[in-house]
Enzyme design. Sequence first.
Site, short mmCIF file in Angstrom:
data_model
loop_
_atom_site.label_atom_id
_atom_site.label_comp_id
_atom_site.label_asym_id
_atom_site.label_seq_id
_atom_site.Cartn_x
_atom_site.Cartn_y
_atom_site.Cartn_z
N SER A 247 -0.84 -36.59 -14.68
CA SER A 247 -2.24 -36.31 -15.00
C SER A 247 -2.45 -34.83 -15.27
O SER A 247 -1.79 -33.98 -14.67
CB SER A 247 -3.16 -36.73 -13.85
OG SER A 247 -3.10 -38.10 -13.62
N HIS A 255 -8.50 -28.42 -7.49
CA HIS A 255 -9.11 -29.48 -8.28
C HIS A 255 -9.68 -30.56 -7.36
O HIS A 255 -9.07 -30.92 -6.34
CB HIS A 255 -8.08 -30.11 -9.22
CG HIS A 255 -8.71 -30.93 -10.30
ND1 HIS A 255 -9.19 -32.20 -10.08
CD2 HIS A 255 -8.95 -30.65 -11.61
CE1 HIS A 255 -9.70 -32.68 -11.20
NE2 HIS A 255 -9.57 -31.76 -12.14
N LYS A 269 2.24 -34.84 -7.52
CA LYS A 269 2.67 -35.22 -8.87
C LYS A 269 3.40 -34.06 -9.54
O LYS A 269 4.43 -34.25 -10.19
CB LYS A 269 1.45 -35.63 -9.71
CG LYS A 269 0.90 -37.02 -9.40
CD LYS A 269 -0.28 -37.33 -10.30
CE LYS A 269 -0.83 -38.72 -10.05
NZ LYS A 269 0.12 -39.78 -10.44
#
Length: 367
Positions: A247, A255, A269
Amino acid sequence: MATLTRVTFISASSPSGSIGHSRNKCRQVASSIPFLNSLPEFSSHAFHARSSPSSLTSLPRTRYRRSCVSKTEAVKVLSMAKSTVLVTGAGGRTDGIDFIVPNGKWTFDKRQCLSFVVYLGLSVNSLDYCGQIVYKKLKERSEQYAARGLVRTEESKQKIGGADDLFIGDIRDSNSIIPAIQGIDALIILTSAVPKMKPDFDPAKGGRPEFYFEEGAYPEQVDWIGQKNQIDAAKAAGAKQIVLVGSMGGTNLNHPLNSLGNGNILVWKRKAEQYLADSGIPYTIIRAGGLQDKEGGIRELLVGKDDELLQTETRTIARADVAEVCIQALQFEEAKFKAFDLASKPEGTGTPTKDFKALFSQITTHF
């Protein structure tokens, strides 16, 4: 794959030396393979073969001996072996809802398949549903690919057809995924941790929902350890390329998606992406924007870097387009050792992307 990895030859040689019979058998098999109809008739010496690929199962599995078939009489059929591609997260999910946040305001939108949260146009994706699309697309291109899928449960396997090429495994358990990965040419990773909404949220009352991760299913365990296990297993199996879908948003430690369930999902990730980039295996890292359940192939795709697309109005992309880019990445050298953000222009704006080699050639970033 753009390069031939396995080649099978069929000659007019046979154990019995019956030239006419074996030549007819070769032609019979060749005519059953669609793409061979466009190939010229080659000539060669006979050869030894222990077995034939699945597309040539009508030939007996015998050891062919050399015969005195002349070059002018021999029939040789060249067959490009299919690339075996495993898609992890192929089962899809049907137990979730989307929360769409236009301009930072929460609204409620039910769906049949699970997405996570879309915040300012960005989603921590329902990658498993993308995995199902990729798996189906590969199955539709059966002349080029031998598709495999990895799902988590027997129920998921049966929901998408229950084929023998669907394997059951848990990416957190490295041993459980070995049978699916053995013998593959490429791996497409579309797995992701799944935050769940706390049950006391009522969208009719407004406010922000709260999320949590189930025990053992935090991003660290799924997006880091689980993806690391997949990368290690694919490397050990001799895979030639890994496509990993993540993503956008990973450049920002603060974030909002990292605060969901205190999971730091984009952090984990990103760590898996770095591990893949350092693995030595040819890779393609796709950081998708907000995922949409819309028709693919009708929009102009955009590639970017370092979350620059998040500062524009083009921050979303159809799941079907993400799936197509995953498959196209297997076909072009220009896609290897690349990492990029992916979004699209709105439908009706720009020119629908058809030249994927040109798209990948725009990318200069390796991470």
